[in-house]
Write a protein that holds these residues in place. Structure first.
Motif, mmCIF file in Angstrom:
data_model
loop_
_atom_site.group_PDB
_atom_site.id
_atom_site.type_symbol
_atom_site.label_atom_id
_atom_site.label_comp_id
_atom_site.label_asym_id
_atom_site.label_seq_id
_atom_site.Cartn_x
_atom_site.Cartn_y
_atom_site.Cartn_z
ATOM 1 N N PHE A 43 0.846 -1.191 0.000
ATOM 2 C CA PHE A 43 0.000 0.000 0.000
ATOM 3 C C PHE A 43 0.888 1.250 0.000
ATOM 4 N N ALA A 44 0.304 2.378 -0.398
ATOM 5 C CA ALA A 44 1.075 3.621 -0.466
ATOM 6 C C ALA A 44 0.181 4.802 -0.147
ATOM 7 N N ALA A 45 0.818 5.869 0.321
ATOM 8 C CA ALA A 45 0.098 7.102 0.625
ATOM 9 C C ALA A 45 0.900 8.292 0.133
ATOM 10 N N ILE A 46 0.177 9.304 -0.335
ATOM 11 C CA ILE A 46 0.770 10.591 -0.704
ATOM 12 C C ILE A 46 0.056 11.635 0.139
ATOM 13 N N VAL A 47 0.789 12.313 1.012
ATOM 14 C CA VAL A 47 0.154 13.228 1.954
ATOM 15 C C VAL A 47 0.886 14.565 1.945
ATOM 16 N N GLY A 48 0.154 15.591 2.361
ATOM 17 C CA GLY A 48 0.739 16.919 2.503
ATOM 18 C C GLY A 48 0.347 17.531 3.822
ATOM 19 N N ARG A 68 5.547 11.945 1.694
ATOM 20 C CA ARG A 68 4.973 13.094 2.386
ATOM 21 C C ARG A 68 5.630 14.389 1.942
ATOM 22 N N SER A 69 4.830 15.437 1.896
ATOM 23 C CA SER A 69 5.306 16.757 1.504
ATOM 24 C C SER A 69 5.024 17.741 2.631
ATOM 25 N N ASP A 70 6.039 18.509 3.008
ATOM 26 C CA ASP A 70 5.901 19.552 4.023
ATOM 27 C C ASP A 70 6.715 20.758 3.605
ATOM 28 N N ARG A 71 6.431 21.895 4.259
ATOM 29 C CA ARG A 71 7.161 23.109 3.902
ATOM 30 C C ARG A 71 8.626 23.020 4.340
ATOM 31 N N THR A 72 8.826 22.759 5.628
ATOM 32 C CA THR A 72 10.165 22.650 6.200
ATOM 33 C C THR A 72 10.155 21.509 7.208
ATOM 34 N N GLU A 73 11.334 21.107 7.641
ATOM 35 C CA GLU A 73 11.400 20.048 8.656
ATOM 36 C C GLU A 73 10.770 20.515 9.961
ATOM 37 N N ALA A 74 10.956 21.788 10.321
ATOM 38 C CA ALA A 74 10.403 22.306 11.574
ATOM 39 C C ALA A 74 8.882 22.337 11.567
ATOM 40 N N SER A 75 8.271 22.380 10.370
ATOM 41 C CA SER A 75 6.813 22.432 10.285
ATOM 42 C C SER A 75 6.183 21.048 10.115
ATOM 43 N N THR A 76 6.991 20.001 10.142
ATOM 44 C CA THR A 76 6.516 18.646 9.871
ATOM 45 C C THR A 76 5.920 18.013 11.125
ATOM 46 N N VAL A 79 9.483 8.502 2.032
ATOM 47 C CA VAL A 79 10.031 9.479 1.085
ATOM 48 C C VAL A 79 9.520 10.847 1.509
ATOM 49 N N THR A 80 10.436 11.769 1.802
ATOM 50 C CA THR A 80 10.063 13.096 2.283
ATOM 51 C C THR A 80 10.500 14.165 1.282
ATOM 52 N N GLY A 108 10.781 21.282 -3.498
ATOM 53 C CA GLY A 108 9.796 21.660 -4.501
ATOM 54 C C GLY A 108 8.455 21.008 -4.221
ATOM 55 N N ARG A 109 7.407 21.502 -4.879
ATOM 56 C CA ARG A 109 6.066 20.986 -4.668
ATOM 57 C C ARG A 109 5.885 19.631 -5.348
ATOM 58 N N LEU A 110 5.052 18.801 -4.732
ATOM 59 C CA LEU A 110 4.679 17.527 -5.338
ATOM 60 C C LEU A 110 3.437 17.752 -6.200
ATOM 61 N N ASP A 111 3.651 18.165 -7.433
ATOM 62 C CA ASP A 111 2.522 18.394 -8.323
ATOM 63 C C ASP A 111 2.346 17.194 -9.252
#
Length: 362
Positions: free
Chosen positions: A124-129, A156-164, A184-185, A199-202
């Protein structure tokens, strides 16, 4: 403050047993569940809770937050822990970060939601923001703990490590299941020392990235969660890669104000319409005021009608359309299979025929 009549709407006043700061703008809140409510709050991995409070002006404020804790095994008490990220101007999230404290009482609705995965063998897999990690953390942790033949990939996609959010919990999953959990981050506003560039995960990026990471065609379930733009881009990328629609599950956490409504506007809405609705085994009929949603029609007579966001996102007000026709302004909660089966979101539905019948109990 706990709202009057909470239990009639599936809410119960629960005591806050923990408030943990995750990042500068997010917290994890844990609720104590008394023994007599253990079964009522036994959740599936990926489900959410609607929280309700009465603000200083006496207005009802409801918001939906996903449970991040794994589902408890049968016989063990449920663990209710949700992740809350502050939203600019958010009435509940601001309260949660600035005022909510251990010992406070909050109205908590019993768990709901169909963004779930029953543990079973498979990949299974997930793509999250952003805060989209919250339900997926519960899904992945439950799956890997209960099913030794399962694997899970988290992108997973986040703005910065501190905001994760939930950095430690995700790292712990990786430590406990190194051969079965792939992480995968991607950071959109900060370079990493190793891993993928920022960069953004578009859609374009995911279309190239996913085949390089995974055997896309053999993934048994994809779980997309987060802001509307990320989920929409991921869904389009998967569709372009030939993934069957039935294997893709979505949950939206935020929809931009400019998002396009679903469905064509009703050119000839009836001048007078009547709604018949069944809720908690009782039925009633009421006139629909011009322009109001079917949920608002029910709420005028039944305060126990289920809802949380009123934005077509959480799915709490899901109902079966027994008779008549409706149009939905937008739908970000129901899967295509659900709408094809006859389910609608009452908070987004308007009558197209003079008589409409809904069943909230199905």
């Amino acid at each position: 403050m706990v709202s009057p009549g909470a239990e009639r709407a599936g809410f119960h006043p629960l005591t806050v047993s923990g408030v943990e700061q995750l990042t500068d703008d997010s917290v994890a809140v844990t609720f104590a569940v008394p023994p007599e409510l253990h079964e009522a709050y036994r959740h599936l991995p990926g489900q959410h809770l609607a929280l309700r409070r009465t603000d200083r002006r006496g207005e009802d404020v409801r918001r939906t937050y996903s449970i991040c804790a794994p589902a408890s095994p049968p016989g063990e008490p449920p663990v209710l822990r949700v992740g809350i990220r502050r939203v600019d101007g958010g009435a509940f999230s601001t309260y949660a970060l600035k005022e909510l404290a251990v010992g406070d009482l909050v109205d908590v609705m019993e768990p709901r939601g169909r963004f779930t995965l029953a543990p079973r063998p498979g990949h299974f897999a997930a793509i999250v923001g952003g805060s989209g990690i919250t339900p997926v953390l519960s899904i992945a942790a439950t799956l890997l703990a209960r099913e030794p033949e399962a694997r899970f990939c988290l992108i997973r996609s986040d703005r910065t490590e501190a905001s994760t959010m939930f950095l430690d919990e995700v790292a712990d999953l990786k430590d406990r299941h190194p051969d079965r959990f792939q992480l995968v981050t991607v950071l959109s506003r900060e370079e990493q020392q190793s891993g993928l560039p920022s960069g953004r995960l578009d859609q374009e990026r995911l279309s190239a990235l996913l085949p390089a990471l995974l055997p896309v065609g053999t993934i048994e379930g994809w779980f997309l969660c987060g802001p509307f733009g990320l989920v929409q881009g991921a869904e389009r990328a998967l569709r372009g890669l030939g993934v069957d629609r039935a294997r893709v599950h979505q949950e939206i956490f935020h929809v931009d104000d400019g998002s396009t409504p679903v469905g064509a506007p009703a050119a000839d809405a009836p001048a007078h319409a009547t709604l018949t609705a069944t809720l908690h085994g009782r039925s009633g009929s009421w006139p629909v005021d011009r322009g109001e949603t079917l949920l608002d029609t029910v709420l005028r007579a039944r305060a126990d009608a289920p809802y949380a966001c009123k934005g077509g996102v959480c799915g709490t007000c899901r109902a079966f359309l027994v008779g008549g026709e409706v149009r939905m302004d937008r739908n970000f909660a129901l899967e295509p299979e659900e709408t094809e089966a006859g389910y609608v979101l009452a908070c987004q539905s308007h009558p197209v025929t003079p008589d409409v019948e809904l069943d909230f109990d199905r």
